[in-house]
Design a protein around this motif. Structure first.
Motif, PDB file in Angstrom:
ATOM      1  N   LEU A  21      35.373  28.954  32.331  1.00  0.00           N
ATOM      2  CA  LEU A  21      35.149  30.517  31.632  1.00  0.00           C
ATOM      3  C   LEU A  21      34.185  31.443  32.428  1.00  0.00           C
ATOM      4  O   LEU A  21      34.600  32.498  32.836  1.00  0.00           O
ATOM      5  CB  LEU A  21      35.155  30.531  30.184  1.00  0.00           C
ATOM      6  N   ASN A  22      33.316  30.697  32.871  1.00  0.00           N
ATOM      7  CA  ASN A  22      32.135  31.699  33.435  1.00  0.00           C
ATOM      8  C   ASN A  22      32.626  31.952  34.937  1.00  0.00           C
ATOM      9  O   ASN A  22      32.269  33.249  35.227  1.00  0.00           O
ATOM     10  CB  ASN A  22      30.881  30.669  33.713  1.00  0.00           C
ATOM     11  N   VAL A  23      33.425  31.138  35.371  1.00  0.00           N
ATOM     12  CA  VAL A  23      33.892  31.530  36.978  1.00  0.00           C
ATOM     13  C   VAL A  23      34.740  32.522  36.652  1.00  0.00           C
ATOM     14  O   VAL A  23      34.915  33.843  37.341  1.00  0.00           O
ATOM     15  CB  VAL A  23      34.345  30.120  37.668  1.00  0.00           C
ATOM     16  N   VAL A  24      35.928  32.259  35.868  1.00  0.00           N
ATOM     17  CA  VAL A  24      36.733  33.497  35.700  1.00  0.00           C
ATOM     18  C   VAL A  24      36.442  34.683  35.152  1.00  0.00           C
ATOM     19  O   VAL A  24      36.721  35.695  35.754  1.00  0.00           O
ATOM     20  CB  VAL A  24      37.997  32.702  34.945  1.00  0.00           C
ATOM     21  N   GLY A  25      35.588  34.729  34.087  1.00  0.00           N
ATOM     22  CA  GLY A  25      34.925  35.752  33.750  1.00  0.00           C
ATOM     23  C   GLY A  25      34.109  36.516  34.563  1.00  0.00           C
ATOM     24  O   GLY A  25      34.182  37.844  34.654  1.00  0.00           O
ATOM     25  N   GLY A  26      33.255  35.802  35.310  1.00  0.00           N
ATOM     26  CA  GLY A  26      32.471  36.505  36.348  1.00  0.00           C
ATOM     27  C   GLY A  26      33.191  37.221  37.424  1.00  0.00           C
ATOM     28  O   GLY A  26      33.084  38.213  38.003  1.00  0.00           O
ATOM     29  N   VAL A  27      34.374  36.383  37.942  1.00  0.00           N
ATOM     30  CA  VAL A  27      35.064  37.119  38.847  1.00  0.00           C
ATOM     31  C   VAL A  27      35.926  38.157  38.529  1.00  0.00           C
ATOM     32  O   VAL A  27      35.776  39.423  38.871  1.00  0.00           O
ATOM     33  CB  VAL A  27      36.267  35.838  39.300  1.00  0.00           C
ATOM     34  N   ILE A  28      36.373  38.382  37.017  1.00  0.00           N
ATOM     35  CA  ILE A  28      36.927  39.314  36.671  1.00  0.00           C
ATOM     36  C   ILE A  28      35.974  40.658  36.419  1.00  0.00           C
ATOM     37  O   ILE A  28      36.187  41.584  36.919  1.00  0.00           O
ATOM     38  CB  ILE A  28      38.036  39.288  35.041  1.00  0.00           C
ATOM     39  N   LEU A  29      34.734  40.423  36.020  1.00  0.00           N
ATOM     40  CA  LEU A  29      33.915  41.278  35.494  1.00  0.00           C
ATOM     41  C   LEU A  29      33.466  41.816  37.112  1.00  0.00           C
ATOM     42  O   LEU A  29      32.970  42.917  37.277  1.00  0.00           O
ATOM     43  CB  LEU A  29      32.530  40.558  34.833  1.00  0.00           C
ATOM     44  N   LEU A  30      33.191  40.984  38.165  1.00  0.00           N
ATOM     45  CA  LEU A  30      33.102  41.580  39.344  1.00  0.00           C
ATOM     46  C   LEU A  30      33.875  42.498  39.877  1.00  0.00           C
ATOM     47  O   LEU A  30      33.565  43.615  40.663  1.00  0.00           O
ATOM     48  CB  LEU A  30      32.801  40.447  40.430  1.00  0.00           C
ATOM     49  N   ILE A  31      35.228  42.202  39.653  1.00  0.00           N
ATOM     50  CA  ILE A  31      36.143  43.076  40.150  1.00  0.00           C
ATOM     51  C   ILE A  31      36.347  44.458  39.358  1.00  0.00           C
ATOM     52  O   ILE A  31      36.375  45.248  40.013  1.00  0.00           O
ATOM     53  CB  ILE A  31      37.641  42.482  40.294  1.00  0.00           C
ATOM     54  N   ILE A  55      29.302  33.443  37.600  1.00  0.00           N
ATOM     55  CA  ILE A  55      30.085  32.501  38.775  1.00  0.00           C
ATOM     56  C   ILE A  55      29.263  31.331  39.107  1.00  0.00           C
ATOM     57  O   ILE A  55      29.729  30.280  39.019  1.00  0.00           O
ATOM     58  CB  ILE A  55      30.454  33.557  39.846  1.00  0.00           C
ATOM     59  N   LEU A  56      28.056  31.560  39.477  1.00  0.00           N
ATOM     60  CA  LEU A  56      27.286  30.420  40.090  1.00  0.00           C
ATOM     61  C   LEU A  56      27.026  29.545  38.989  1.00  0.00           C
ATOM     62  O   LEU A  56      26.912  28.321  39.119  1.00  0.00           O
ATOM     63  CB  LEU A  56      25.675  31.262  40.288  1.00  0.00           C
ATOM     64  N   LEU A  57      26.637  29.863  37.600  1.00  0.00           N
ATOM     65  CA  LEU A  57      26.512  29.120  36.452  1.00  0.00           C
ATOM     66  C   LEU A  57      27.516  28.208  36.136  1.00  0.00           C
ATOM     67  O   LEU A  57      27.617  26.972  35.990  1.00  0.00           O
ATOM     68  CB  LEU A  57      25.973  29.636  35.308  1.00  0.00           C
ATOM     69  N   GLY A  58      28.784  28.809  36.330  1.00  0.00           N
ATOM     70  CA  GLY A  58      30.126  28.096  36.135  1.00  0.00           C
ATOM     71  C   GLY A  58      30.204  27.129  37.144  1.00  0.00           C
ATOM     72  O   GLY A  58      30.705  25.964  36.837  1.00  0.00           O
TER      73      GLY A  58
END
Length: 128
Positions: A21-31, A55-58
């Motif tokens: 979820l951290n990776v997916v959420g971070g990518v969505i937030l970044l976009i 993203i890094l923490l994920g």
């Protein structure tokens, strides 16, 4: 050697989910950072920082989650530190007016830390 308690297995599953979820959420937030920063009043830099940290923490959490299942004390320490940083990142989200995301992130990370240090979990990690 102590058998792995269900709470440790549960934490490992939560940890995997948290990492994904951290990776997916971070990518969505970044976009979507421009759209998120403008309506909420939070700066683009703050939103970008929160996204990159997520993203890094994920990625780190996904890598070390397997060690929890094996009873690795090192993995337990790394996940604990990452969850503490994740809590701080949740606080950062609160300051960028993303209250719901921040609260969920903080509560999720707190749950993982609490479950990692139950009496049975302590016995399991000490026995490895």
């Amino acid at each position: 050697m102590a058998a792995r308690p269900g709470s440790v297995t549960f934490v490992a599953v939560l940890t995997y989910i948290n990492g994904i979820l951290n990776v997916v959420g971070g990518v969505i937030l970044l976009i979507a950072r421009d759209q998120v920063a403008a309506p909420t009043g939070g700066g683009v830099a703050g939103v970008t920082t929160a996204a990159i940290v997520s993203i890094l923490l994920g990625v780190i959490v996904i890598i070390v989650a397997r060690g929890l299942l094996r009873g690795s004390s090192g993995a337990r320490v790394v996940v604990t530190v990452v969850m503490i940083v994740d809590i701080l990142n949740g606080v950062l989200l609160l300051f960028t007016n993303q209250v719901a995301s921040g609260v969920v992130q903080i509560l999720w990370s707190l749950l993982i830390v609490v479950l990692l240090f139950t009496r049975r979990a302590n016995g399991f990690f000490a026995g490895r």
